[in-house]
Design an enzyme around this catalytic site. Structure first.
Site, PDB file in Angstrom:
ATOM      1  N   HIS A 165       0.831  -1.215   0.000  1.00 11.94           N
ATOM      2  CA  HIS A 165       0.000   0.000   0.000  1.00 11.94           C
ATOM      3  C   HIS A 165       0.866   1.266   0.000  1.00 11.94           C
ATOM      4  CE1 HIS A 165      -3.707  -2.299   0.661  1.00 11.94           C
ATOM      5  NE2 HIS A 165      -3.020  -3.013   1.529  1.00 11.94           N
ATOM      6  N   ASN A 195     -10.148  -3.102   1.958  1.00 11.10           N
ATOM      7  CA  ASN A 195      -9.817  -3.064   0.539  1.00 11.10           C
ATOM      8  C   ASN A 195     -11.074  -2.744  -0.262  1.00 11.10           C
ATOM      9  OD1 ASN A 195      -7.023  -3.686   0.583  1.00 11.10           O
ATOM     10  ND2 ASN A 195      -7.474  -5.840   0.882  1.00 11.10           N
TER      11      ASN A 195
END
Length: 479
Positions: free
Chosen positions: A55, A128
Site C-alpha cells: 500500500h 480493501n
C-alpha cells in the site's frame, strides 16, 4: 504587500542569507561553522521515510461520517449513538503491490482505509475495495506479498511468481476473479466500493455480540478502465487517482459512500455451511441482507500531503467500545502487524502525530523512545501502574463479553474441507458475455511469460470454477 515573516533555523534563529554558503573567501572552501547550510542539507537527507511495504502509493482526504439509520440495537459505539450524528474522519486509498512511484491505473487491489475520530478514541477501518482476499491464513501473507513485489535477480515484477503461487493456492481464486474482472482497474477512488473484508464484532449496551461485515457502497457508481484504456492512461499520467480525487474535491464534487452492514447473530457462526471468519468467503446477502448505517463524505483535501496522508497510520487494532474483533485468523495477525509496521516506519510514538492523534483525552504509561515530544502524564510520580499518585486506572466495566466460539490450539490445515470454487463460480455466473470476455483476456494477459506447466496447473483450478472460464482463457492464450 504585507510584511513577510523572517526565515529562521528550526531552532528559531533568524537567517540573514539563504542564497550563499559561508566560505573562506570567494574562491575558498566552505566553513564547517556554516551550521545553517549543514542543517539545510541534513534535513533534506532525512525528508524521506521508509515507504509502506504494501500500500505504498496512496491518495487521501478529510471528511465526515453522518449516521442515517439507528443501529444501537447492535452496537453501543458512540459513533453510531444517534441519527444525524457527525464524526470527523480521514480516508486513504492505495494500490497494494506497487511502490510509491507506481502508476495509479495499474490492475491491482486497492486499499480502502478510514480513520474515524470518535469521542471514545480512534476507530480505524482498514480494508480493501474487495470483500475477500487472497489468503485465509496469515502465515501465507509474506509469501503472497513476495510474489507481488520485484524478482530479487531481475528486479522486475514476475507473472510467473504470481501464477506459481496462485496455481498452488486455490483459496486465492475468489480474489483473483475479482482482480481480473472490470473492478480490477477503477477510474478513481470514488468509483469503487470499500469493504472491511474481515468479520468484526458489534457489541450492544446489553453486552450482546453480533458478527458484522462492513460495506462502503460508492454513490458515484462503478467506472473502470479496460486493459487497453489502462495502458493509454498510464502513458498520459502516473497520477490518475490523485488527480481524480483531489480534483473532484477542489471542484466541490465531494465523493460519497453509503455505509451498510451485514449482521449475523453470534450463535449463527456455528451453523453456516461456510466459515464466517474466512477472509476468502462472502456472506450471502439473502441470508444476511445489507442494513444502511450512514454516509461518508470526503470534502477537504490535505494542506500538506506528507504530513496528513503519508504520516497517516491505520491499524485494525484501533477499535472503540462497541466494536471488536472476531476469530478471523488474518485479522488477528493484522492487529499486531499494522501497528508494528507504523512503529518501524514513523517511530515509536507515531500515534501522537497530529493526523493520528485521537481527539479525546489519552492516558497511558508508554515511556520515552523516538518522538517522545508530548506530555501525557502531568504527574511525574505516576509513571507506572498500579501507583499511589492518581495515575490512570483500568475500568472493568469496559470489558467485552467472552467469545462463545473457541477450540483447541493447533495448526489447522486451512485448505482441508474448504470449497474454494463455489463462490468464484457464483461470481463468474453473474457476469454477462462481454464481462466474461474481458475477464478471460485479463487472466490471459496476466499469464504472459509464465511457464506452461504453471499455466496448466492454474487452468486446472479455473476449470473447477467453470470449464467455460478455463476454455475462454485458453482461447485468449492461443491467439
Amino acid at each position: 504587500m504585507a510584511d513577510k515573516p523572517t526565515l529562521t533555523t528550526s531552532a528559531g534563529n533568524p537567517i540573514a542569507d539563504n542564497q550563499n554558503s559561508l566560505t573562506a573567501g570567494e574562491r575558498g572552501p566552505i566553513l564547517m561553522q556554516d551550521y545553517q547550510l549543514l542543517e539545510k542539507l541534513a534535513h533534506q537527507n532525512r525528508e524521506r521515510i521508509p515507504e509502506r511495504v504494501v500500500h505504498a502509493k496512496g491518495w487521501g482526504a478529510h471528511g465526515t461520517f453522518t449516521v442515517t439509520n439507528d443501529i444501537t440495537k447492535y452496537t453501543k459505539a458512540a459513533i453510531f449513538s444517534e441519527v444525524g450524528k457527525q464524526t470527523e474522519m480521514l480516508s486513504r486509498f492505495s494500490t497494494v503491490a506497487g511502490e510509491s512511484g507506481a502508476a495509479d491505473a495499474e490492475r491491482d487491489v486497492r486499499g480502502f482505509s478510514m480513520k474515524f475520530y470518535t469521542e471514545e478514541g480512534n476507530w480505524d477501518m482498514v480494508g480493501n475495495n474487495t470483500p475477500v482476499f487472497f489468503i485465509r491464513d496469515p502465515y501465507k501473507f509474506p509469501d503472497f506479498i513476495h510474489t507481488q513485489k520485484r524478482h530479487p535477480k531481475t528486479n522486475l515484477r514476475s507473472n510467473t511468481a504470481q501464477w506459481d503461487y496462485w496455481s498452488q493456492s486455490p483459496e486465492a481464486l475468489h480474489q483473483v476473479m475479482i482482480l481480473m474482472s472490470d473492478r480490477g482497474i477503477p477510474r478513481g477512488p470514488q468509483f469503487m466500493n470499500g469493504y472491511g473484508s474481515h468479520t468484526y464484532s458489534f457489541i450492544n449496551a446489553d453486552d450482546e455480540r453480533f458478527w458484522v461485515k462492513l460495506h462502503f457502497k460508492t454513490q458515484q457508481g462503478h467506472d473502470f478502465f479496460t486493459n487497453e484504456e489502462s495502458r493509454e492512461e498510464i502513458g498520459r499520467t502516473r497520477e490518475t487517482f490523485q488527480e481524480a480525487l483531489y480534483g473532484a474535491i477542489e471542484d466541490g464534487n465531494f465523493p460519497k459512500w453509503t455505509l451498510k452492514i451485514q449482521v449475523m447473530p453470534e450463535e449463527d457462526a456455528v451453523k453456516t455451511p461456510y466459515n464466517p471468519f474466512d477472509l476468502t468467503k462472502v456472506w450471502p446477502h439473502g441470508d444476511y441482507p445489507l442494513i444502511e448505517v450512514g454516509e461518508v463524505e470526503l470534502n477537504r483535501n490535505a494542506e500538506n500531503y506528507f504530513q496528513e496522508i503519508e504520516n497517516a497510520a491505520y491499524s485494525p487494532s484501533n477499535i472503540v467500545p462497541g466494536i471488536g474483533f472476531s476469530p478471523d485468523k488474518v485479522l488477528q495477525s493484522r492487529i499486531f502487524s499494522y501497528a508494528d509496521a507504523h512503529r518501524y516506519r514513523l517511530g515509536t510514538h507515531y500515534e501522537a502525530l497530529p493526523v493520528n492523534a485521537p481527539k479525546c483525552p489519552v492516558h497511558h504509561y508508554h515511556k520515552d523512545g523516538a518522538m517522545r515530544f508530548f506530555q501525557n502524564m502531568p504527574n511525574p510520580d505516576a509513571y507506572y501502574e498500579p501507583n499511589s499518585f492518581g495515575g490512570p486506572v483500568e475500568d472493568p466495566s469496559r470489558a467485552e463479553p467472552p467469545l462463545k466460539i473457541s477450540g483447541d490450539a493447533d495448526r489447522y490445515n486451512h485448505r482441508e474441507g474448504n470449497d474454494d470454487y463455489g463462490q468464484p463460480r457464483a461470481l463468474y455466473d453473474l457476469f454477462d458475455d462481454d464481462q466474461k470476455a474481458r475477464l478471460h483476456a485479463s487472466f490471459a494477459g496476466s499469464m504472459a511469460g509464465v511457464p506452461s506447466e504453471i499455466i496448466e496447473r492454474a487452468l486446472g483450478h479455473l476449470a473447477q470454477i467453470s470449464p467455460a472460464l478455463a476454455d475462454g482463457i485458453r482461447g485468449e492464450l492461443d491467439n
